[in-house]
Design a protein around this motif. Structure first.
Motif, PDB file in Angstrom:
ATOM      1  N   LEU A 281       0.829  -1.204   0.000  1.00 16.54           N
ATOM      2  CA  LEU A 281       0.000   0.000   0.000  1.00 16.54           C
ATOM      3  C   LEU A 281       0.862   1.252   0.000  1.00 16.54           C
ATOM      4  O   LEU A 281       0.620   2.193  -0.768  1.00 16.54           O
ATOM      5  CB  LEU A 281      -0.921   0.002   1.223  1.00 16.54           C
ATOM      6  N   MET A 282       1.871   1.285   0.846  1.00 22.70           N
ATOM      7  CA  MET A 282       2.709   2.475   0.964  1.00 22.70           C
ATOM      8  C   MET A 282       3.567   2.706  -0.280  1.00 22.70           C
ATOM      9  O   MET A 282       4.033   3.829  -0.516  1.00 22.70           O
ATOM     10  CB  MET A 282       3.617   2.362   2.197  1.00 22.70           C
ATOM     11  N   ARG A 283       3.766   1.676  -1.079  1.00 27.29           N
ATOM     12  CA  ARG A 283       4.576   1.825  -2.298  1.00 27.29           C
ATOM     13  C   ARG A 283       3.744   2.299  -3.494  1.00 27.29           C
ATOM     14  O   ARG A 283       4.290   2.606  -4.549  1.00 27.29           O
ATOM     15  CB  ARG A 283       5.270   0.511  -2.642  1.00 27.29           C
ATOM     16  N   ARG A 284       2.427   2.342  -3.316  1.00 32.07           N
ATOM     17  CA  ARG A 284       1.567   2.751  -4.428  1.00 32.07           C
ATOM     18  C   ARG A 284       1.656   4.251  -4.676  1.00 32.07           C
ATOM     19  O   ARG A 284       1.923   5.041  -3.772  1.00 32.07           O
ATOM     20  CB  ARG A 284       0.109   2.396  -4.143  1.00 32.07           C
ATOM     21  N   ALA A 286      -0.058   7.891  -5.314  1.00 34.64           N
ATOM     22  CA  ALA A 286      -1.194   8.515  -4.622  1.00 34.64           C
ATOM     23  C   ALA A 286      -2.509   8.279  -5.350  1.00 34.64           C
ATOM     24  O   ALA A 286      -3.570   8.176  -4.718  1.00 34.64           O
ATOM     25  CB  ALA A 286      -0.943  10.012  -4.464  1.00 34.64           C
ATOM     26  N   SER A 287      -2.467   8.188  -6.669  1.00 37.93           N
ATOM     27  CA  SER A 287      -3.688   7.994  -7.451  1.00 37.93           C
ATOM     28  C   SER A 287      -4.311   6.624  -7.215  1.00 37.93           C
ATOM     29  O   SER A 287      -5.472   6.404  -7.573  1.00 37.93           O
ATOM     30  CB  SER A 287      -3.394   8.167  -8.944  1.00 37.93           C
ATOM     31  N   ARG A 288      -3.566   5.711  -6.597  1.00 33.76           N
ATOM     32  CA  ARG A 288      -4.079   4.368  -6.332  1.00 33.76           C
ATOM     33  C   ARG A 288      -4.303   4.132  -4.841  1.00 33.76           C
ATOM     34  O   ARG A 288      -4.388   3.006  -4.394  1.00 33.76           O
ATOM     35  CB  ARG A 288      -3.105   3.328  -6.896  1.00 33.76           C
ATOM     36  N   ARG A 289      -4.410   5.231  -4.094  1.00 34.97           N
ATOM     37  CA  ARG A 289      -4.669   5.152  -2.658  1.00 34.97           C
ATOM     38  C   ARG A 289      -5.852   6.057  -2.303  1.00 34.97           C
ATOM     39  O   ARG A 289      -6.167   6.981  -3.048  1.00 34.97           O
ATOM     40  CB  ARG A 289      -3.421   5.570  -1.863  1.00 34.97           C
ATOM     41  N   LEU A 290      -6.502   5.772  -1.187  1.00 35.75           N
ATOM     42  CA  LEU A 290      -7.622   6.592  -0.724  1.00 35.75           C
ATOM     43  C   LEU A 290      -7.223   7.247   0.593  1.00 35.75           C
ATOM     44  O   LEU A 290      -7.079   6.580   1.627  1.00 35.75           O
ATOM     45  CB  LEU A 290      -8.879   5.747  -0.538  1.00 35.75           C
ATOM     46  N   ALA A 291      -7.070   8.564   0.540  1.00 38.76           N
ATOM     47  CA  ALA A 291      -6.543   9.303   1.686  1.00 38.76           C
ATOM     48  C   ALA A 291      -7.391   9.109   2.935  1.00 38.76           C
ATOM     49  O   ALA A 291      -6.864   8.862   4.030  1.00 38.76           O
ATOM     50  CB  ALA A 291      -6.446  10.787   1.336  1.00 38.76           C
ATOM     51  N   PHE A 292      -8.702   9.226   2.816  1.00 42.62           N
ATOM     52  CA  PHE A 292      -9.536   9.210   4.020  1.00 42.62           C
ATOM     53  C   PHE A 292      -9.439   7.884   4.749  1.00 42.62           C
ATOM     54  O   PHE A 292      -9.523   7.832   5.988  1.00 42.62           O
ATOM     55  CB  PHE A 292     -10.995   9.574   3.695  1.00 42.62           C
ATOM     56  N   GLY A 319       2.215  13.301   6.251  1.00 38.50           N
ATOM     57  CA  GLY A 319       3.083  14.155   5.445  1.00 38.50           C
ATOM     58  C   GLY A 319       2.960  13.875   3.956  1.00 38.50           C
ATOM     59  O   GLY A 319       2.973  14.801   3.133  1.00 38.50           O
ATOM     60  N   PHE A 320       2.821  12.603   3.603  1.00 39.47           N
ATOM     61  CA  PHE A 320       2.623  12.228   2.198  1.00 39.47           C
ATOM     62  C   PHE A 320       1.377  12.897   1.634  1.00 39.47           C
ATOM     63  O   PHE A 320       1.403  13.492   0.551  1.00 39.47           O
ATOM     64  CB  PHE A 320       2.506  10.702   2.086  1.00 39.47           C
ATOM     65  N   TRP A 321       0.291  12.827   2.387  1.00 42.77           N
ATOM     66  CA  TRP A 321      -0.968  13.369   1.871  1.00 42.77           C
ATOM     67  C   TRP A 321      -1.026  14.885   1.923  1.00 42.77           C
ATOM     68  O   TRP A 321      -1.781  15.495   1.162  1.00 42.77           O
ATOM     69  CB  TRP A 321      -2.150  12.746   2.610  1.00 42.77           C
ATOM     70  N   GLU A 322      -0.235  15.501   2.767  1.00 43.29           N
ATOM     71  CA  GLU A 322      -0.169  16.962   2.740  1.00 43.29           C
ATOM     72  C   GLU A 322       0.339  17.452   1.386  1.00 43.29           C
ATOM     73  O   GLU A 322      -0.036  18.534   0.928  1.00 43.29           O
ATOM     74  CB  GLU A 322       0.743  17.462   3.866  1.00 43.29           C
ATOM     75  N   LYS A 323       1.149  16.642   0.721  1.00 46.68           N
ATOM     76  CA  LYS A 323       1.684  16.995  -0.599  1.00 46.68           C
ATOM     77  C   LYS A 323       0.760  16.588  -1.738  1.00 46.68           C
ATOM     78  O   LYS A 323       0.792  17.204  -2.809  1.00 46.68           O
ATOM     79  CB  LYS A 323       3.047  16.319  -0.798  1.00 46.68           C
ATOM     80  N   THR A 329      -7.021  13.482  -5.050  1.00 48.03           N
ATOM     81  CA  THR A 329      -8.252  13.087  -4.373  1.00 48.03           C
ATOM     82  C   THR A 329      -9.439  13.498  -5.222  1.00 48.03           C
ATOM     83  O   THR A 329      -9.562  14.665  -5.605  1.00 48.03           O
ATOM     84  CB  THR A 329      -8.363  13.743  -2.978  1.00 48.03           C
ATOM     85  N   ASP A 330     -10.304  12.534  -5.517  1.00 49.20           N
ATOM     86  CA  ASP A 330     -11.509  12.809  -6.284  1.00 49.20           C
ATOM     87  C   ASP A 330     -12.307  13.916  -5.608  1.00 49.20           C
ATOM     88  O   ASP A 330     -12.406  13.978  -4.382  1.00 49.20           O
ATOM     89  CB  ASP A 330     -12.346  11.527  -6.375  1.00 49.20           C
ATOM     90  N   GLU A 331     -12.894  14.797  -6.425  1.00 53.47           N
ATOM     91  CA  GLU A 331     -13.622  15.949  -5.877  1.00 53.47           C
ATOM     92  C   GLU A 331     -14.693  15.534  -4.884  1.00 53.47           C
ATOM     93  O   GLU A 331     -14.893  16.195  -3.855  1.00 53.47           O
ATOM     94  CB  GLU A 331     -14.241  16.753  -7.013  1.00 53.47           C
ATOM     95  N   ASP A 332     -15.400  14.441  -5.169  1.00 51.43           N
ATOM     96  CA  ASP A 332     -16.462  13.988  -4.273  1.00 51.43           C
ATOM     97  C   ASP A 332     -15.920  13.507  -2.925  1.00 51.43           C
ATOM     98  O   ASP A 332     -16.651  13.505  -1.933  1.00 51.43           O
ATOM     99  CB  ASP A 332     -17.254  12.851  -4.923  1.00 51.43           C
ATOM    100  N   LEU A 333     -14.647  13.095  -2.898  1.00 54.06           N
ATOM    101  CA  LEU A 333     -14.063  12.571  -1.669  1.00 54.06           C
ATOM    102  C   LEU A 333     -13.270  13.620  -0.901  1.00 54.06           C
ATOM    103  O   LEU A 333     -12.768  13.339   0.203  1.00 54.06           O
ATOM    104  CB  LEU A 333     -13.145  11.379  -1.991  1.00 54.06           C
TER     105      LEU A 333
END
Length: 357
Positions: A281-284, A286-292, A319-323, A329-333
């Motif tokens: 998961l951590m190697r994916r 960002a487009s293949r992960r769900l932040a929430f 920190g990863f998701w702050e960038k 992240t999809d607009e709806d999410l």
């Protein structure tokens, strides 16, 4: 108080609810939560996201000492009850509810579509999260009315989600219709029974504190959740980051009880595998992960108590998701991601003991 974390927390809150940090006390008392973009969902209201919104406002109240954030939490609660506690056209309360008892009909999820596989209805795990938000507001404001509303909701939905088979055995369902008359998804949520057990006990405990007596409210419901959750194989950690985190979050309220300690320790071990720097998961990208979902894991681990390795990994994930949060992240999410990001940055009122209970 870490001022940088507070800045990030406020920034995330603004992205969903507007420049509320700039409002005056009077503005906050008259605030109407935005419906565009709002929390997403129907008319800007989505029950899971707004539950996080309420608890996060309480965190801001405690961190800053400003009562305007408590007023904002109250206004958000009122708006959710007025939108998701009514039919989709807004013409009437949900079946069974009245103006005096607005939660006797439950609360809608807030899905955009009325029907279909991802249509509107009522989810048990959303409803228990809303009960928790009401409970935290009751404690923060010193107002029993909010916990009483949570108990009203708890009693109203329970017989529609817990059904007894002809054999006498209890079972749970995952999703019911907006009017609570029909089962839409008959399978059971992984930890729905355990979450119900925890949240209902919190409501009962708060009722005892606020009444100054030995409240027995919700005893039958708690016993029925206990019956289901203690069946073999039920108290197991999930390989899904959100489920893992919310499982740890609920366990931390009753650390010291065997079931909570056992599930919690197993879940922390799973957290090492899921959030470890070498995990798939951590190697994916960002487009293949769900932040929430990852923020849910970060929140739960922090509430239960991370070791030093997991503490570093939480910092790395946040920190990863702050960038990448805005661009990947999809607009709806985005609303749900932002409110859960804030809670991962400062767990605050999500944590046991934070409000002195």
């Amino acid at each position: 108080m870490d001022r940088n974390k507070l800045h990030l927390f406020v920034k995330a809150t603004r992205s969903v609810y507007g420049p509320v940090d700039e409002s005056s006390e009077q503005d906050a008392a008259e605030w109407t939560p935005p419906d565009k973009p709002g929390a997403g969902g129907y008319r800007g209201r989505y029950l899971w996201t707004d539950a996080f919104g309420v608890v996060n406002f309480i965190t801001l109240f405690k961190e800053t000492g400003s009562h305007k954030f408590l007023s904002l939490a109250k206004r958000l609660v009122q708006t959710v009850h007025d939108v998701l506690g009514r039919t989709r056209d807004g013409s009437s309360r949900l079946t069974g509810a009245t103006e005096d008892h607005p939660l006797n009909g439950g609360l809608r999820i807030g899905k955009d579509s009325a029907t279909g596989p991802d249509g509107d209805g009522q989810y048990h795990h959303y409803l228990t999260l809303w009960m928790f938000a009401l409970n935290r507001l009751s404690l923060a404001a010193g107002d029993p009315a909010y916990n009483e509303l949570a108990i009203e909701l708890a009693q109203a939905i329970h017989p529609h989600f817990l059904l007894r088979r002809p054999s006498g055995c209890l079972r749970m369902v995952w999703k019911i219709s907006m009017d609570m008359e029909d089962v839409l998804v008959p399978s059971e949520g992984h930890l729905d029974a355990a979450t119900g057990y925890v949240v209902y006990r919190l409501l009962q405990h708060t009722a005892q504190i606020q009444s100054g007596g030995q409240a027995t409210v919700l005893k039958r419901e708690i016993d029925e959740y206990s019956e289901i959750m203690h069946r073999e194989g039920k108290l197991t950690p999930s390989g899904d980051t959100l489920d893992l985190g919310m499982g740890l979050w609920m366990c931390h309220f009753f650390k010291g009880e065997g079931w909570a300690d056992g599930l919690g320790e197993k879940a922390l071990q799973m957290g090492h595998r899921l959030l470890g720097e070498d995990s798939s998961l951590m190697r994916r990208d960002a487009s293949r992960r769900l932040a929430f979902r990852e923020f849910g894991a970060c929140l739960g681990i922090q509430c239960f108590g991370p070791d030093e390795y997991l503490r570093r990994r939480i910092e790395a994930v946040v920190g990863f998701w702050e960038k990448h949060l805005r661009d990947h992240t999809d607009e709806d999410l985005r609303p749900i991601s932002q409110v859960m990001y804030a809670a991962a940055v400062i767990p605050g009122a999500w944590s046991s003991g934070y409000l002195g209970e």
